[in-house]
Design a protein around this motif. Structure first.
Motif, short mmCIF file in Angstrom:
data_model
loop_
_atom_site.label_atom_id
_atom_site.label_comp_id
_atom_site.label_asym_id
_atom_site.label_seq_id
_atom_site.Cartn_x
_atom_site.Cartn_y
_atom_site.Cartn_z
N GLU A 134 0.85 -1.20 0.00
CA GLU A 134 0.00 0.00 0.00
C GLU A 134 0.88 1.26 0.00
OE1 GLU A 134 -3.10 -0.42 -0.45
OE2 GLU A 134 -3.60 -2.40 0.35
N LEU A 135 1.87 1.27 -0.88
CA LEU A 135 2.86 2.35 -0.92
C LEU A 135 2.25 3.72 -1.16
CD1 LEU A 135 6.04 2.91 -1.05
CD2 LEU A 135 5.76 2.79 -3.53
N ASP A 136 1.10 3.77 -1.88
CA ASP A 136 0.50 5.07 -2.19
C ASP A 136 0.02 5.80 -0.94
OD1 ASP A 136 -1.12 2.88 -2.14
OD2 ASP A 136 -2.29 3.38 -3.90
N GLN A 137 -0.05 5.12 0.21
CA GLN A 137 -0.41 5.78 1.46
C GLN A 137 0.70 6.72 1.95
OE1 GLN A 137 -3.49 5.39 2.99
NE2 GLN A 137 -3.94 4.30 1.09
N LEU A 138 1.89 6.61 1.35
CA LEU A 138 3.02 7.44 1.77
C LEU A 138 3.14 8.72 0.95
CD1 LEU A 138 5.81 4.77 2.42
CD2 LEU A 138 4.06 5.67 3.98
N GLU A 139 2.19 8.95 0.04
CA GLU A 139 2.21 10.20 -0.73
C GLU A 139 1.97 11.36 0.23
OE1 GLU A 139 0.92 10.38 -4.93
OE2 GLU A 139 -0.36 8.69 -4.38
N SER A 140 2.78 12.43 0.07
CA SER A 140 2.69 13.57 0.96
C SER A 140 3.03 14.84 0.18
CB SER A 140 3.64 13.41 2.15
OG SER A 140 4.98 13.29 1.67
N LYS A 141 2.87 15.98 0.82
CA LYS A 141 3.18 17.24 0.17
C LYS A 141 4.68 17.28 -0.17
CE LYS A 141 2.59 22.22 0.67
NZ LYS A 141 2.19 23.33 1.56
N GLY A 142 4.98 17.48 -1.44
CA GLY A 142 6.38 17.48 -1.88
C GLY A 142 6.96 16.09 -2.07
N GLN A 143 6.19 15.05 -1.68
CA GLN A 143 6.62 13.65 -1.83
C GLN A 143 7.97 13.38 -1.17
OE1 GLN A 143 4.34 11.92 -2.62
NE2 GLN A 143 3.04 12.91 -4.12
N ASP A 144 8.27 14.10 -0.08
CA ASP A 144 9.58 13.94 0.58
C ASP A 144 9.80 12.51 1.08
OD1 ASP A 144 10.03 16.57 0.11
OD2 ASP A 144 9.51 17.27 2.11
N VAL A 145 8.74 11.89 1.60
CA VAL A 145 8.89 10.55 2.17
C VAL A 145 9.24 9.55 1.06
CG1 VAL A 145 7.69 8.66 3.34
CG2 VAL A 145 7.34 11.03 4.09
N LEU A 146 8.48 9.58 -0.05
CA LEU A 146 8.74 8.64 -1.14
C LEU A 146 10.12 8.88 -1.76
CD1 LEU A 146 5.26 8.48 -2.92
CD2 LEU A 146 6.40 6.66 -1.65
N TYR A 147 10.49 10.14 -1.95
CA TYR A 147 11.81 10.43 -2.52
C TYR A 147 12.92 9.91 -1.62
CZ TYR A 147 10.48 13.21 -6.56
OH TYR A 147 10.00 13.60 -7.78
N THR A 148 12.78 10.13 -0.32
CA THR A 148 13.80 9.66 0.62
C THR A 148 13.97 8.15 0.52
OG1 THR A 148 13.34 11.47 2.15
CG2 THR A 148 14.44 9.54 3.06
N LEU A 149 12.85 7.42 0.52
CA LEU A 149 12.91 5.95 0.48
C LEU A 149 13.54 5.45 -0.82
CD1 LEU A 149 9.34 5.26 1.92
CD2 LEU A 149 11.50 4.64 3.02
N PHE A 150 13.12 6.02 -1.96
CA PHE A 150 13.62 5.52 -3.24
C PHE A 150 15.03 6.01 -3.55
CE2 PHE A 150 9.23 4.31 -4.00
CZ PHE A 150 9.38 3.15 -4.75
#
Length: 268
Positions: A134-150
């Motif tokens: 359920e990775l799309d639950q980590l979408e956030s303003k600026g996508q900082d969380v997803l960018y950090t992980l990837f």
């Protein structure tokens, strides 16, 4: 006693129609092979990397990965595997303390927590396989969380292999466009298409084939169910649920008929 004898097959049918992970996933041989190859190349080959798995609900993403992780359990024994369902997290940022807890890292806050994780993931040690369902639950303003992980697998000396699963086909294009600016930055993509009528029919037949005796639901009924579900969603869980409810209806009818049967010996 009479109903227990006749009702056993219905109980078995309902059990095999639950959406548990089967030994073999019908119609997902290609996707299972790609997942297995990715894990062997990156975890066993000690090559950090990321994989983004997309597909609508009920198309077998989580089931396939769960099956591969079970099958490769011995091969992956020398690495650390962390599986997180992002739906259970309170916020996108909660993924960092959850990961730190699984890795046994001391409690930290804010940027210090991320620095601590980055230091751990770039130090000497076994490969770390992080699965985020359920990775799309980590979408956030600026996508900082997803960018950090990837971006973690691209860090020098990184030992992280990241596998993310989500419903959206375009999450990487929509939310992680900056990753594409790096030659090897974009995650590998694997899409699970909806199940076809033929695939759903085979799934239902294989499940119900495990029940001894006469078929609980006939072939025409299974094909009708598969045709309807494939036309709407191709969701295997929905097809299993429809058939399980049908078995419950039949079971109730048989129970009613059994209760009305005359007892042997003419007893009242």
């Amino acid at each position: 006693r009479l109903f227990r004898q006749e009702g056993t097959c219905y109980q078995q049918a309902k059990q095999v129609l639950h959406a548990a992970v089967p030994d073999r996933l019908q119609g997902r041989e290609r996707e299972t092979g790609i997942l297995r190859q990715f894990l062997r190349e990156h975890v066993l080959g000690r090559r950090p990397g990321s994989l983004y798995v997309s597909g609508a609900p009920g198309t077998g993403k989580t089931a396939c990965l769960s099956r591969v992780l079970l099958d490769c359990k011995d091969e992956l024994a020398g690495s650390r595997t962390v599986v997180l369902n992002c739906m259970a997290l309170g916020s996108p940022q909660s993924v960092f303390p959850a990961l730190a807890q699984h890795l046994g890292l001391p409690v930290a806050t804010g940027r210090e927590r991320i620095r601590s994780l980055e230091k751990y993931l770039t130090a000497q040690g076994p490969m770390v396989l992080l699965v985020l369902d359920e990775l799309d639950q980590l979408e956030s303003k600026g996508q900082d969380v997803l960018y950090t992980l990837f971006e973690w697998p691209r860090l020098p000396s990184s030992r992280l292999v990241l596998v993310g699963l989500a419903n959206a086909l375009d999450l990487t294009d929509r939310s992680l466009a900056r990753l594409g600016a790096h030659p090897a930055g974009s995650p590998q993509l694997l899409h699970f298409p909806p199940y076809t009528k033929e695939q759903l029919t085979r799934i239902l037949q294989e499940r119900l084939g495990q029940v001894a005796g006469d078929p609980v639901l006939d072939s025409a009924a299974l094909q009708f169910c598969a045709r309807k579900v494939s036309a709407v969603s191709g969701d295997a869980r929905k097809a299993l649920d429809v058939c399980r409810r049908a078995v419950e209806v039949v079971e109730l009818e048989v129970r009613g008929q059994t209760l009305l049967k005359p007892l042997p010996g003419g007893e009242s």
